[in-house]
Design a protein around this motif. Sequence first.
Motif, mmCIF file in Angstrom:
data_model
loop_
_atom_site.group_PDB
_atom_site.id
_atom_site.type_symbol
_atom_site.label_atom_id
_atom_site.label_comp_id
_atom_site.label_asym_id
_atom_site.label_seq_id
_atom_site.Cartn_x
_atom_site.Cartn_y
_atom_site.Cartn_z
ATOM 1 N N VAL A 218 49.330 -27.017 3.054
ATOM 2 C CA VAL A 218 48.296 -27.742 2.329
ATOM 3 C C VAL A 218 47.967 -29.037 3.064
ATOM 4 O O VAL A 218 48.847 -29.701 3.624
ATOM 5 N N ALA A 219 46.674 -29.351 3.092
ATOM 6 C CA ALA A 219 46.180 -30.602 3.656
ATOM 7 C C ALA A 219 45.324 -31.292 2.606
ATOM 8 O O ALA A 219 44.946 -30.692 1.594
ATOM 9 N N ARG A 220 45.025 -32.549 2.851
ATOM 10 C CA ARG A 220 44.091 -33.243 1.965
ATOM 11 C C ARG A 220 43.192 -34.152 2.794
ATOM 12 O O ARG A 220 43.555 -34.638 3.877
ATOM 13 N N THR A 221 41.998 -34.368 2.280
ATOM 14 C CA THR A 221 41.030 -35.257 2.904
ATOM 15 C C THR A 221 40.072 -35.690 1.793
ATOM 16 O O THR A 221 40.438 -35.663 0.619
ATOM 17 N N THR A 222 38.862 -36.074 2.142
ATOM 18 C CA THR A 222 37.834 -36.359 1.149
ATOM 19 C C THR A 222 36.696 -35.369 1.345
ATOM 20 O O THR A 222 36.584 -34.733 2.401
ATOM 21 N N VAL A 223 35.850 -35.250 0.339
ATOM 22 C CA VAL A 223 34.705 -34.354 0.473
ATOM 23 C C VAL A 223 33.834 -34.779 1.649
ATOM 24 O O VAL A 223 33.325 -33.946 2.396
ATOM 25 N N ALA A 224 33.702 -36.081 1.865
ATOM 26 C CA ALA A 224 32.853 -36.576 2.942
ATOM 27 C C ALA A 224 33.387 -36.223 4.321
ATOM 28 O O ALA A 224 32.625 -36.120 5.287
ATOM 29 N N THR A 225 34.716 -36.015 4.440
ATOM 30 C CA THR A 225 35.322 -35.723 5.746
ATOM 31 C C THR A 225 35.862 -34.294 5.803
ATOM 32 O O THR A 225 36.765 -33.999 6.579
ATOM 33 N N ILE A 226 35.279 -33.412 5.005
ATOM 34 C CA ILE A 226 35.777 -32.044 4.925
ATOM 35 C C ILE A 226 35.762 -31.355 6.290
ATOM 36 O O ILE A 226 36.649 -30.561 6.602
ATOM 37 N N ALA A 227 34.776 -31.653 7.137
ATOM 38 C CA ALA A 227 34.671 -30.983 8.436
ATOM 39 C C ALA A 227 35.228 -31.824 9.583
ATOM 40 O O ALA A 227 35.099 -31.443 10.746
ATOM 41 N N ASN A 228 35.858 -32.951 9.259
ATOM 42 C CA ASN A 228 36.446 -33.824 10.277
ATOM 43 C C ASN A 228 37.958 -33.612 10.278
ATOM 44 O O ASN A 228 38.697 -34.282 9.566
ATOM 45 N N TYR A 229 38.418 -32.674 11.088
ATOM 46 C CA TYR A 229 39.830 -32.263 11.074
ATOM 47 C C TYR A 229 40.754 -33.427 11.402
ATOM 48 O O TYR A 229 41.872 -33.507 10.886
ATOM 49 N N SER A 230 40.308 -34.349 12.232
ATOM 50 C CA SER A 230 41.153 -35.482 12.614
ATOM 51 C C SER A 230 41.389 -36.436 11.451
ATOM 52 O O SER A 230 42.313 -37.259 11.491
ATOM 53 N N ALA A 231 40.574 -36.342 10.406
ATOM 54 C CA ALA A 231 40.730 -37.217 9.240
ATOM 55 C C ALA A 231 41.632 -36.607 8.172
ATOM 56 O O ALA A 231 41.925 -37.262 7.172
ATOM 57 N N TRP A 232 42.049 -35.365 8.365
ATOM 58 C CA TRP A 232 42.894 -34.710 7.375
ATOM 59 C C TRP A 232 44.323 -35.263 7.414
ATOM 60 O O TRP A 232 44.812 -35.714 8.457
ATOM 61 N N GLN A 233 44.979 -35.159 6.270
ATOM 62 C CA GLN A 233 46.416 -35.423 6.165
ATOM 63 C C GLN A 233 47.111 -34.138 5.739
ATOM 64 O O GLN A 233 46.550 -33.337 4.989
ATOM 65 N N PHE A 234 48.343 -33.961 6.200
ATOM 66 C CA PHE A 234 49.085 -32.722 5.969
ATOM 67 C C PHE A 234 50.402 -33.051 5.263
ATOM 68 O O PHE A 234 51.072 -34.031 5.610
ATOM 69 N N TRP A 235 50.750 -32.200 4.284
ATOM 70 C CA TRP A 235 51.979 -32.469 3.532
ATOM 71 C C TRP A 235 53.179 -32.140 4.393
ATOM 72 O O TRP A 235 53.327 -31.018 4.883
ATOM 73 N N ASN A 236 54.057 -33.143 4.557
ATOM 74 C CA ASN A 236 55.260 -33.000 5.358
ATOM 75 C C ASN A 236 56.473 -33.095 4.443
ATOM 76 O O ASN A 236 56.710 -34.138 3.823
ATOM 77 N N ILE A 237 57.217 -31.988 4.336
ATOM 78 C CA ILE A 237 58.337 -31.945 3.390
ATOM 79 C C ILE A 237 59.492 -32.837 3.815
ATOM 80 O O ILE A 237 60.050 -33.576 2.980
ATOM 81 N N PRO A 238 59.935 -32.830 5.088
ATOM 82 C CA PRO A 238 61.045 -33.730 5.446
ATOM 83 C C PRO A 238 60.768 -35.196 5.139
ATOM 84 O O PRO A 238 61.651 -35.926 4.677
ATOM 85 N N GLN A 239 59.523 -35.646 5.388
ATOM 86 C CA GLN A 239 59.170 -37.037 5.122
ATOM 87 C C GLN A 239 58.699 -37.263 3.692
ATOM 88 O O GLN A 239 58.572 -38.413 3.258
ATOM 89 N N GLN A 240 58.425 -36.159 2.973
ATOM 90 C CA GLN A 240 57.862 -36.262 1.618
ATOM 91 C C GLN A 240 56.655 -37.200 1.621
ATOM 92 O O GLN A 240 56.529 -38.110 0.791
ATOM 93 N N ALA A 241 55.750 -36.927 2.583
ATOM 94 C CA ALA A 241 54.597 -37.808 2.751
ATOM 95 C C ALA A 241 53.439 -37.027 3.348
ATOM 96 O O ALA A 241 53.627 -35.960 3.958
ATOM 97 N N TRP A 242 52.228 -37.561 3.178
ATOM 98 C CA TRP A 242 51.030 -37.018 3.798
ATOM 99 C C TRP A 242 50.849 -37.690 5.151
ATOM 100 O O TRP A 242 50.698 -38.914 5.232
ATOM 101 N N LEU A 243 50.867 -36.881 6.215
ATOM 102 C CA LEU A 243 50.818 -37.405 7.570
ATOM 103 C C LEU A 243 49.638 -36.808 8.331
ATOM 104 O O LEU A 243 49.219 -35.684 8.054
ATOM 105 N N THR A 244 49.094 -37.546 9.279
ATOM 106 C CA THR A 244 48.002 -37.025 10.100
ATOM 107 C C THR A 244 48.562 -36.129 11.193
ATOM 108 O O THR A 244 49.706 -36.272 11.612
ATOM 109 N N GLY A 245 47.716 -35.188 11.648
ATOM 110 C CA GLY A 245 48.113 -34.278 12.716
ATOM 111 C C GLY A 245 48.717 -33.002 12.173
ATOM 112 O O GLY A 245 49.718 -33.051 11.423
ATOM 113 N N PRO A 246 48.141 -31.826 12.480
ATOM 114 C CA PRO A 246 48.632 -30.562 11.925
ATOM 115 C C PRO A 246 50.056 -30.215 12.329
ATOM 116 O O PRO A 246 50.695 -29.391 11.667
#
Length: 383
Positions: A218-246
């Motif tokens: 799962v990733a998250r972003t905003t509707v405005a940046t839906i097609a801007n992959y570099s603006a996405w955040q990805f759920w990282n379980i070890p860090q329990q945080a949303w981090l940039t970079g797939p």
Amino acid sequence: MRTRIAVVVFAVSLMSSPARAQYCAPATSPAFPDDTFDTFFMQNGPGWTGGDSVFSVPLPNGDSFWRFSDSYIGTVNPLTRMRSSYLFNVHNAVATTDPALTTFTTLYDNGGSATHPEPYFTTHNSNNWFWIGDGIVIQSSPGVYQIKQFLTKWTGLFQFLGESVVTLSYPSLAVVNYQTLNLTDKTLEWGARTLVIGPYLYIYGLEDLGASGKYAHVARTTVATIANYSAWQFWNIPQQAWLTGPSNSSRILGDDPLTDPTGPSIANDYTVDPITTSAGASYILVTEDTNPFYGDWSSIIVYYSCNPQGPWSAKQSVYTTPETGQQQKYGKLLTYNPRAHPEYTSNGELLVHYNVNSTDSRDLVNANDYLPRFIRVPIAGLK
């Protein structure tokens, strides 16, 4: 085709009270067929008469916008339910239905028609095609709406090329533009489900390793940046945080021996939806158990979580697809890619479809062998 009657059901193994509290999981009962939807989707044309990867989204006027991947456009003999050919003719198709399920309207673009089928979404390259992903309706300005739709791009023997986000106008549902999603790798496919929760757009994806397993991300972003992959955040379980970079994206399901003691069990299509019950709010993930060999999948399963990224409860089997393994003239039926359609929730029951196909495409001259089938999943206190 997108694969990758007595009803038999598995008994649902309900979790203990502490587990329900931990995962916000309401009591869930065995599912049963929805004959109204099953009958309605037995369309004889002219127009769409069968397809898989079935996506729906409610429109502002109360209609539903349906999107399908590999589909048949044409006619079916209403008495025999036979087609003139077993070969499907488009890789994607779209239709609308009214709230009362009295009208099914196939839509056409790119010069297509019932007698001259063309895909609604085109790559403009006859060697490549788009399969359908999920989409959302957004209000672009007061009283003005658009649809943002994920599409996955393929070529050859199911080689994944990448993704695009297509914008459609409303109410015409015509294509406005395509935006290429600049994936930095081709290991993750995105758009299984899209959810707007607060300021964020949550986008669910798949890591498909074939026989080695299928894993949800799962990733998250905003509707405005839906097609801007570099603006996405990805759920990282070890860090329990949303981090940039797939590379920081964790497998949120299918890699936990407690949740899935028999191994990964996600399907290529799956859904995650917020639900509200008398016990409170939670998230439900609907999919199929893909642990058995391909062709033997039959168990529709659900998971629950208090959060859109998990952690997820142990899986619960709610339905066994009776079609799986049924011998046809040339091959056997198989089922795959269930999805929930929460806009059709009623009487505390969640509407879910799954796809039916055959191991031998020659069987698909029979229109009943290539259709979505619908079930209702009773959930205690579902509103």
